[in-house]
Design a protein around this motif. Structure first.
Motif, PDB file in Angstrom:
ATOM      1  N   SER A   1       0.833  -1.186   0.000  1.00 29.82           N
ATOM      2  CA  SER A   1       0.000   0.000   0.000  1.00 29.82           C
ATOM      3  C   SER A   1       0.876   1.248   0.000  1.00 29.82           C
ATOM      4  CB  SER A   1      -0.952  -0.016   1.180  1.00 29.82           C
ATOM      5  OG  SER A   1      -0.323   0.439   2.356  1.00 29.82           O
ATOM      6  N   THR A   2       0.286   2.336  -0.376  1.00 35.09           N
ATOM      7  CA  THR A   2       1.030   3.596  -0.468  1.00 35.09           C
ATOM      8  C   THR A   2       1.534   4.051   0.893  1.00 35.09           C
ATOM      9  OG1 THR A   2      -0.285   4.250  -2.376  1.00 35.09           O
ATOM     10  CG2 THR A   2       0.901   5.988  -1.254  1.00 35.09           C
ATOM     11  N   LEU A   3       0.721   3.892   1.928  1.00 31.25           N
ATOM     12  CA  LEU A   3       1.143   4.317   3.268  1.00 31.25           C
ATOM     13  C   LEU A   3       2.343   3.507   3.754  1.00 31.25           C
ATOM     14  CD1 LEU A   3      -2.282   4.919   5.022  1.00 31.25           C
ATOM     15  CD2 LEU A   3      -0.672   6.620   4.141  1.00 31.25           C
ATOM     16  N   ALA A   4       2.352   2.224   3.445  1.00 29.59           N
ATOM     17  CA  ALA A   4       3.492   1.392   3.833  1.00 29.59           C
ATOM     18  C   ALA A   4       4.756   1.857   3.118  1.00 29.59           C
ATOM     19  CB  ALA A   4       3.208  -0.070   3.528  1.00 29.59           C
ATOM     20  N   MET A   5       4.628   2.197   1.847  1.00 32.74           N
ATOM     21  CA  MET A   5       5.783   2.691   1.097  1.00 32.74           C
ATOM     22  C   MET A   5       6.261   4.029   1.656  1.00 32.74           C
ATOM     23  SD  MET A   5       6.782   0.505  -1.044  1.00 32.74           S
ATOM     24  CE  MET A   5       7.949   1.538  -1.881  1.00 32.74           C
ATOM     25  N   VAL A   9      10.091   4.474   3.012  1.00 30.40           N
ATOM     26  CA  VAL A   9      11.027   5.474   2.483  1.00 30.40           C
ATOM     27  C   VAL A   9      11.460   6.428   3.593  1.00 30.40           C
ATOM     28  CG1 VAL A   9      11.249   7.432   0.889  1.00 30.40           C
ATOM     29  CG2 VAL A   9      10.196   5.305   0.116  1.00 30.40           C
ATOM     30  N   GLN A  10      10.522   6.811   4.445  1.00 27.56           N
ATOM     31  CA  GLN A  10      10.852   7.719   5.544  1.00 27.56           C
ATOM     32  C   GLN A  10      11.858   7.081   6.493  1.00 27.56           C
ATOM     33  OE1 GLN A  10      10.173  10.887   6.202  1.00 27.56           O
ATOM     34  NE2 GLN A  10      11.325  10.755   8.090  1.00 27.56           N
ATOM     35  N   GLN A  11      11.627   5.833   6.863  1.00 26.80           N
ATOM     36  CA  GLN A  11      12.520   5.156   7.801  1.00 26.80           C
ATOM     37  C   GLN A  11      13.874   4.842   7.181  1.00 26.80           C
ATOM     38  OE1 GLN A  11      10.447   1.741   9.292  1.00 26.80           O
ATOM     39  NE2 GLN A  11       8.905   2.973  10.340  1.00 26.80           N
ATOM     40  N   LEU A  12      13.881   4.372   5.952  1.00 29.72           N
ATOM     41  CA  LEU A  12      15.123   3.926   5.334  1.00 29.72           C
ATOM     42  C   LEU A  12      15.989   5.089   4.853  1.00 29.72           C
ATOM     43  CD1 LEU A  12      16.617   1.309   4.645  1.00 29.72           C
ATOM     44  CD2 LEU A  12      15.536   1.370   2.423  1.00 29.72           C
ATOM     45  N   TYR A  13      15.356   6.076   4.236  1.00 32.26           N
ATOM     46  CA  TYR A  13      16.119   7.152   3.607  1.00 32.26           C
ATOM     47  C   TYR A  13      15.953   8.505   4.298  1.00 32.26           C
ATOM     48  CZ  TYR A  13      16.437   3.689  -0.074  1.00 32.26           C
ATOM     49  OH  TYR A  13      16.660   2.538  -0.784  1.00 32.26           O
ATOM     50  N   ALA A  14      15.109   8.573   5.337  1.00 34.22           N
ATOM     51  CA  ALA A  14      14.855   9.811   6.076  1.00 34.22           C
ATOM     52  C   ALA A  14      14.470  10.950   5.131  1.00 34.22           C
ATOM     53  CB  ALA A  14      16.055  10.191   6.936  1.00 34.22           C
ATOM     54  N   MET A  15      13.555  10.652   4.205  1.00 30.58           N
ATOM     55  CA  MET A  15      13.083  11.672   3.281  1.00 30.58           C
ATOM     56  C   MET A  15      11.586  11.529   3.080  1.00 30.58           C
ATOM     57  SD  MET A  15      14.530  10.210  -0.364  1.00 30.58           S
ATOM     58  CE  MET A  15      13.504  11.165  -1.441  1.00 30.58           C
ATOM     59  N   GLU A  16      10.968  12.620   2.739  1.00 25.43           N
ATOM     60  CA  GLU A  16       9.536  12.632   2.475  1.00 25.43           C
ATOM     61  C   GLU A  16       9.299  12.426   0.984  1.00 25.43           C
ATOM     62  OE1 GLU A  16       7.045  13.073   4.751  1.00 25.43           O
ATOM     63  OE2 GLU A  16       8.527  13.115   6.361  1.00 25.43           O
ATOM     64  N   ILE A  17       8.258  11.683   0.662  1.00 28.34           N
ATOM     65  CA  ILE A  17       7.881  11.468  -0.732  1.00 28.34           C
ATOM     66  C   ILE A  17       6.356  11.458  -0.774  1.00 28.34           C
ATOM     67  CG2 ILE A  17       8.010   8.963  -0.579  1.00 28.34           C
ATOM     68  CD1 ILE A  17       9.149   8.984  -3.445  1.00 28.34           C
ATOM     69  N   SER A  18       5.807  12.025  -1.782  1.00 22.54           N
ATOM     70  CA  SER A  18       4.349  12.135  -1.862  1.00 22.54           C
ATOM     71  C   SER A  18       3.729  10.840  -2.381  1.00 22.54           C
ATOM     72  CB  SER A  18       3.965  13.289  -2.780  1.00 22.54           C
ATOM     73  OG  SER A  18       4.256  12.964  -4.123  1.00 22.54           O
ATOM     74  N   PRO A  19       2.469  10.619  -2.021  1.00 20.38           N
ATOM     75  CA  PRO A  19       1.771   9.447  -2.575  1.00 20.38           C
ATOM     76  C   PRO A  19       1.732   9.470  -4.103  1.00 20.38           C
ATOM     77  CG  PRO A  19       0.558  10.322  -0.710  1.00 20.38           C
ATOM     78  CD  PRO A  19       1.662  11.298  -1.013  1.00 20.38           C
ATOM     79  N   ALA A  20       1.610  10.656  -4.693  1.00 21.34           N
ATOM     80  CA  ALA A  20       1.592  10.768  -6.152  1.00 21.34           C
ATOM     81  C   ALA A  20       2.925  10.318  -6.753  1.00 21.34           C
ATOM     82  CB  ALA A  20       1.284  12.197  -6.573  1.00 21.34           C
ATOM     83  N   GLU A  21       4.026  10.648  -6.088  1.00 22.35           N
ATOM     84  CA  GLU A  21       5.351  10.242  -6.582  1.00 22.35           C
ATOM     85  C   GLU A  21       5.514   8.726  -6.491  1.00 22.35           C
ATOM     86  OE1 GLU A  21       9.125  10.905  -8.278  1.00 22.35           O
ATOM     87  OE2 GLU A  21       7.321  12.095  -8.180  1.00 22.35           O
TER      88      GLU A  21
END
Length: 55
Positions: A1-5, A9-21
């Motif tokens: 799911s998008t929320l899991a992704m 990404v937040q935990q692994l790379y410490a960055m924010e990414i949008s659901p659209a991305e």
């Protein structure tokens, strides 16, 4: 799911990414995934089994 992704990404790379991305990235790789999933399989797959013991 998008929320899991998003969490991954937040935990692994410490960055924010949008659901659209995430959807854009997923949609861009889906054709390659489908091609791989439905590729013709070989009749035989050789393999090597190595068993080692160290004393």
């Amino acid at each position: 799911s998008t929320l899991a992704m998003l969490d991954y990404v937040q935990q692994l790379y410490a960055m924010e990414i949008s659901p659209a991305e995430i959807s854009r990235i997923t949609d861009s790789v889906l054709p390659a995934v489908q091609e791989w999933r439905y590729r013709p399989l070989e009749t035989v797959y050789p393999f090597v089994f190595l068993y080692c013991m160290f004393f």
